[in-house]
Design a protein around this motif. Sequence first.
Motif, PDB file in Angstrom:
ATOM      1  N   THR A   2       4.389  15.017  -2.191  1.00  0.00           N
ATOM      2  CA  THR A   2       3.688  15.792  -1.171  1.00  0.00           C
ATOM      3  C   THR A   2       2.207  15.820  -1.515  1.00  0.00           C
ATOM      4  OG1 THR A   2       4.105  17.843  -2.346  1.00  0.00           O
ATOM      5  CG2 THR A   2       5.676  17.247  -0.635  1.00  0.00           C
ATOM      6  N   THR A   5      -2.902  17.753   2.762  1.00  0.00           N
ATOM      7  CA  THR A   5      -3.720  16.960   3.688  1.00  0.00           C
ATOM      8  C   THR A   5      -4.776  17.779   4.424  1.00  0.00           C
ATOM      9  OG1 THR A   5      -2.113  17.255   5.468  1.00  0.00           O
ATOM     10  CG2 THR A   5      -1.850  15.315   4.057  1.00  0.00           C
ATOM     11  N   GLN A  13      -5.425   9.878   7.460  1.00  0.00           N
ATOM     12  CA  GLN A  13      -4.067  10.352   7.741  1.00  0.00           C
ATOM     13  C   GLN A  13      -3.322   9.372   8.636  1.00  0.00           C
ATOM     14  OE1 GLN A  13      -3.933  14.360   9.242  1.00  0.00           O
ATOM     15  NE2 GLN A  13      -5.051  15.185   7.503  1.00  0.00           N
ATOM     16  N   LEU A  16      -2.446   6.165   6.737  1.00  0.00           N
ATOM     17  CA  LEU A  16      -1.515   6.356   5.633  1.00  0.00           C
ATOM     18  C   LEU A  16      -0.119   6.781   6.088  1.00  0.00           C
ATOM     19  CD1 LEU A  16      -1.468   6.354   2.486  1.00  0.00           C
ATOM     20  CD2 LEU A  16      -1.997   8.788   2.608  1.00  0.00           C
ATOM     21  N   PHE A  17      -0.036   7.681   7.046  1.00  0.00           N
ATOM     22  CA  PHE A  17       1.242   8.298   7.377  1.00  0.00           C
ATOM     23  C   PHE A  17       1.953   7.723   8.604  1.00  0.00           C
ATOM     24  CE2 PHE A  17      -0.989  11.983   5.255  1.00  0.00           C
ATOM     25  CZ  PHE A  17      -0.360  11.804   4.045  1.00  0.00           C
ATOM     26  N   GLU A  18       1.228   7.049   9.482  1.00  0.00           N
ATOM     27  CA  GLU A  18       1.876   6.484  10.665  1.00  0.00           C
ATOM     28  C   GLU A  18       2.424   5.097  10.336  1.00  0.00           C
ATOM     29  OE1 GLU A  18      -0.758   6.699  14.024  1.00  0.00           O
ATOM     30  OE2 GLU A  18      -0.920   8.882  13.873  1.00  0.00           O
ATOM     31  N   TYR A  24       0.183   2.430   5.313  1.00  0.00           N
ATOM     32  CA  TYR A  24       1.556   2.925   5.291  1.00  0.00           C
ATOM     33  C   TYR A  24       2.405   2.266   4.195  1.00  0.00           C
ATOM     34  CZ  TYR A  24       6.022   4.671   6.991  1.00  0.00           C
ATOM     35  OH  TYR A  24       7.245   5.294   7.086  1.00  0.00           O
ATOM     36  N   TRP A  27       1.798   4.140   1.083  1.00  0.00           N
ATOM     37  CA  TRP A  27       2.475   5.440   1.110  1.00  0.00           C
ATOM     38  C   TRP A  27       3.951   5.270   0.757  1.00  0.00           C
ATOM     39  CZ3 TRP A  27       2.018  10.260   0.422  1.00  0.00           C
ATOM     40  CH2 TRP A  27       2.957  11.169   0.893  1.00  0.00           C
ATOM     41  N   GLN A  28       4.599   4.271   1.315  1.00  0.00           N
ATOM     42  CA  GLN A  28       6.004   4.017   1.007  1.00  0.00           C
ATOM     43  C   GLN A  28       6.194   3.690  -0.472  1.00  0.00           C
ATOM     44  OE1 GLN A  28       6.726   0.985   4.044  1.00  0.00           O
ATOM     45  NE2 GLN A  28       8.294   2.347   4.880  1.00  0.00           N
ATOM     46  N   GLN A  31       6.164   6.715  -2.636  1.00  0.00           N
ATOM     47  CA  GLN A  31       7.386   7.518  -2.565  1.00  0.00           C
ATOM     48  C   GLN A  31       8.442   7.023  -3.537  1.00  0.00           C
ATOM     49  OE1 GLN A  31       7.234  10.341  -0.605  1.00  0.00           O
ATOM     50  NE2 GLN A  31       5.173   9.523  -0.447  1.00  0.00           N
TER      51      GLN A  31
END
Length: 78
Positions: A2, A5, A13, A16-18, A24, A27-28, A31
């Motif tokens: 987490t 943001t 954002q 990175l998150f879409e 992206y 970001w994956q 995780q």
Amino acid sequence: MTIDTTNMCSHLQKKLFEPEGVYYPIWQAMQDDETLTAVVRSRQLHIYRNGKKILVLAGKAQPKIIREDKIQELITRL
């Protein structure tokens, strides 16, 4: 993972998150890798591996590579 943001650039954002965002895949990867951590500073995302900064992502500026790391493979696809 987490990330707070509230101080992150809206452009970053989206990238990175879409799912269609250019960051992206990064970001994956974050995780799935417990050695990666991140913090938002000055509206940018600072990414660390084992406590050492490796990458800085910004909304409109190009990524800033700090250290050689395998996550850079995801950037070269951009």
